[in-house]
Design an enzyme around this catalytic site. Structure first.
Site, mmCIF file in Angstrom:
data_model
loop_
_atom_site.group_PDB
_atom_site.id
_atom_site.type_symbol
_atom_site.label_atom_id
_atom_site.label_comp_id
_atom_site.label_asym_id
_atom_site.label_seq_id
_atom_site.Cartn_x
_atom_site.Cartn_y
_atom_site.Cartn_z
ATOM 1 N N ARG A 19 19.311 5.178 5.102
ATOM 2 C CA ARG A 19 18.461 4.280 5.887
ATOM 3 C C ARG A 19 17.662 5.049 6.927
ATOM 4 O O ARG A 19 16.472 4.782 7.137
ATOM 5 C CB ARG A 19 19.317 3.191 6.540
ATOM 6 N N TYR A 49 13.825 -0.625 -0.352
ATOM 7 C CA TYR A 49 15.099 0.002 -0.743
ATOM 8 C C TYR A 49 15.940 0.447 0.451
ATOM 9 O O TYR A 49 15.474 0.445 1.572
ATOM 10 C CB TYR A 49 14.921 1.110 -1.775
ATOM 11 N N GLU A 50 17.179 0.748 0.166
ATOM 12 C CA GLU A 50 18.215 1.025 1.178
ATOM 13 C C GLU A 50 18.456 -0.171 2.093
ATOM 14 O O GLU A 50 18.792 -0.021 3.267
ATOM 15 C CB GLU A 50 17.871 2.273 2.010
ATOM 16 N N GLY A 51 18.310 -1.366 1.545
ATOM 17 C CA GLY A 51 18.472 -2.595 2.312
ATOM 18 C C GLY A 51 17.129 -3.072 2.809
ATOM 19 O O GLY A 51 16.484 -2.405 3.626
ATOM 20 N N GLN A 70 18.028 -5.558 7.235
ATOM 21 C CA GLN A 70 18.232 -4.731 8.428
ATOM 22 C C GLN A 70 18.214 -5.596 9.688
ATOM 23 O O GLN A 70 19.013 -5.383 10.610
ATOM 24 C CB GLN A 70 17.147 -3.656 8.519
#
Length: 593
Positions: A294, A437-439, A444
């Protein structure tokens, strides 16, 4: 349009704003000498400019290819990666215990900004390796660490993270990939993973996958997940490569951007894997990998924005269209460069303010990552609190603004930007994935409001508010930077008001917290920027007061003024929207959409 690494700006942030050398007593194992840091940053910038940037555009046009389960990266990419390995760049931030150079995150993040700006897709190969390395280092047995980490540190082997499956992305509790324990202590891994960046390629002899799976008989949901290391090739006792493991690439995704990165569908068929940590602790262990990813994604989003901004500045100086409203500035030519027009300058200054503030935000956060290992326990605990609180903000805010900057850069290019003859379109396409991506950035925001903000009774944000108050108190009488200090104080007041609103309204109705989360994150991002712009203004003004005539410092103050006067007021709009609550979002029937 050649990428130019912003070495001068990074040096100013590292030495004059953050004063990283002063932390040598807190980080005795890290070499924070100015000469070494400057040498690394300068050489890292050259490598990005000369080796990585030239392959970015051709790699976007060519993309990756698959034949059977063999993936070939674009022409010249494998060779560039091997040059990177030979020069030692992948090992920069890894621990010396496993053959790395042991440089602190604040230095490796500076170099990482150059790599990601030169080619976001290329930077993902070493970036994924870094995440997998640190996940294994944090939780695996000594045997596993010694078997895999030295060659991952050198870049000889690469790494990945395997979470997502066709039926689950955000909700990882639905993971179906299964692990069956074998008599020799290993596990047989079977299942399918999708959207696996750098899952298969021709850069390295071996790829070390970190895979989230459910041990046979484990409880449903998140608590039943475990994390495994699954190599592409099994590794013999002497460290040599053995037989091919039961893992392969079943296909490549056809994507909007980052074409040079192999985004793979991975098939696991009784692949041999080894447990990282304990059974049922998979998510806890994977969070080490995810959190690094992230932070890396926030860096990537900002870096793409930087490259797009640079291209837009070059275009604005070259493109002749119209005349200045105050009289010709290029009287011998048929028209003036579009740089003379106020609205073009508005777009470029907005981009510049976001890019330069973001650079400081990344390096400040990387310094907190380093200070988690500080000799002073109180300093380490505070840094750990900050890392938990700031990670979702940095990931979401910088990727939102990185994409915004790429969009502004396309607008500056006009119709040329919408064609593939100029780089603006690639930057816009590449930047868009960073918000997903990555949440996703919405996730977040929920993580910030639902988990990070209330953690330890709100200790982290209370500490952060105290740091801002201390800065305002120390610098409130400095007339030279008064607008920056007043802007910071006002932004902090709004963030504090938003925090109180969440405390009062979020618990009574959880939808209120969720509805407010994105606006809250943006107020937080603006406040973080205001804090760092105030620190940069102080450092720049000190140089000017000392008689330094370098125009860099005056330009820095002008850019910061744009942020304070034209961007920071957005915090008020976000606060007003936040306070409207969830009613307007939730009362409409689904069928009415």
């Amino acid at each position: 349009m050649a990428y130019k690494a912003p070495v001068r700006d990074l040096s100013f942030i590292l030495h004059d704003v953050l004063q990283v050398e002063s932390y040598g007593n807190q980080l005795p194992e890290a070499d924070l000498s100015r000469d070494l840091i400057d040498q690394i940053v300068e050489e890292g910038g050259k490598f990005a400019e000369e080796v990585i940037a030239p392959i970015n555009r051709p790699g976007d046009l060519e993309g990756c290819r698959i034949d059977g389960d063999v993936v070939t990266t674009p022409k010249g990419w494998k060779e560039a990666y091997h040059q990177m390995v030979e020069a030692g760049w992948p090992s920069l931030g890894f621990s010396t215990e496993f053959g790395g150079q042991g440089m602190p995150s604040v230095v490796s993040s500076a170099v990482g900004q150059f790599t990601a700006a030169a080619s976001a897709a290329f930077s993902m190969y070493p970036g994924l390796t870094s995440g997998a390395f640190h996940g294994i280092e944090a939780s695996a047995s000594d045997e596993i660490k010694q078997k895999y980490l030295p060659k991952m540190a050198s870049g000889e082997w690469t790494g990945t993270m395997n979470l997502t499956e066709p039926q689950c992305g955000t909700d990882l509790g639905m993971v179906r990939t299964k692990a069956v324990k074998n008599d020799d202590g290993s596990y047989s891994i079977t299942g399918q993973k999708i959207w696996i960046s750098a899952g298969e390629h021709d850069f390295a002899d071996n790829i070390i996958h970190t895979v989230l799976a459910r041990v046979e008989g484990a409880v449903p949901g998140i608590k039943g997940l475990s994390l495994f290391v699954v190599p592409k090739f099994l590794v013999n006792e002497d460290g040599s490569l053995g037989e091919r493991n039961g893992v392969s690439c079943a296909g490549l995704e056809h994507k909007m951007g980052i074409h040079g990165n192999a985004t793979c569908v991975m098939a696991y068929e009784n692949a041999k894997g080894w447990l990282i940590g304990e059974e049922g602790r998979g998510m806890n262990n994977m969070f080490v990998v995810m959190n690094e990813a992230r932070l890396g994604t926030g860096l990537q989003g900002l870096a793409i924005g930087d490259a797009a901004y640079q291209a837009a500045v070059e275009f604005a100086n070259d493109r002749l269209q119209g005349r200045s409203l105050t009289g010709p500035k290029n009287p011998d030519g048929p028209a003036d460069p579009i740089m003379v027009h106020p609205d073009v300058r508005r777009m470029l200054l907005e981009a510049k303010a976001f890019v330069e503030g973001g650079r400081a935000f990344i390096l400040w956060t990387a310094l907190q990552a380093d200070l988690q290992k500080a000799a002073d326990e109180a300093v380490a605990a505070k840094a750990k609190d900050y890392m938990g609180l700031i990670t979702p903000v940095l990931k979401a805010y910088l990727t939102d603004k990185g994409f915004h900057v790429a969009s502004l850069a396309m607008q500056v290019h006009g119709g040329s930007g919408y064609t593939e003859h100029f780089p603006a379109s690639q930057y816009l396409r590449d930047a868009r994935i960073t918000m997903i991506y990555e949440g996703t950035n919405g996730i977040q925001a929920l993580d910030l409001v639902g988990r990070k903000l209330p953690a330890n009774g709100g200790r982290a944000i209370m500490s952060w508010f105290s740091d801002i108050d201390a800065f305002v108190g120390e610098n409130g009488d400095d007339e030279a930077i008064k607008p920056f200090v007043e802007g910071l104080a006002d932004a902090k007041k709004k963030l504090q008001e938003a925090t109180m609103w969440l405390m009062q309204n979020g618990m009574a109705n959880p939808d209120n917290a969720a509805a407010a989360s994105t606006d809250y994150l943006h107020i937080f991002g603006l406040t973080a920027y205001a804090f760092l712009w105030a620190q940069m203004a102080k450092a720049a003004q000190a140089k000017i007061a000392a008689g330094d005539a370098d125009p860099y410092y005056a330009n820095k103050l002008m850019t910061g003024r744009y942020f304070v006067e034209r961007i920071l007021p957005d915090a008020g709009a976000h606060l007003k929207k936040l306070k409207s609550g969830a009613e307007v979002l939730m009362q409409m029937p689904a069928e009415a959409f």
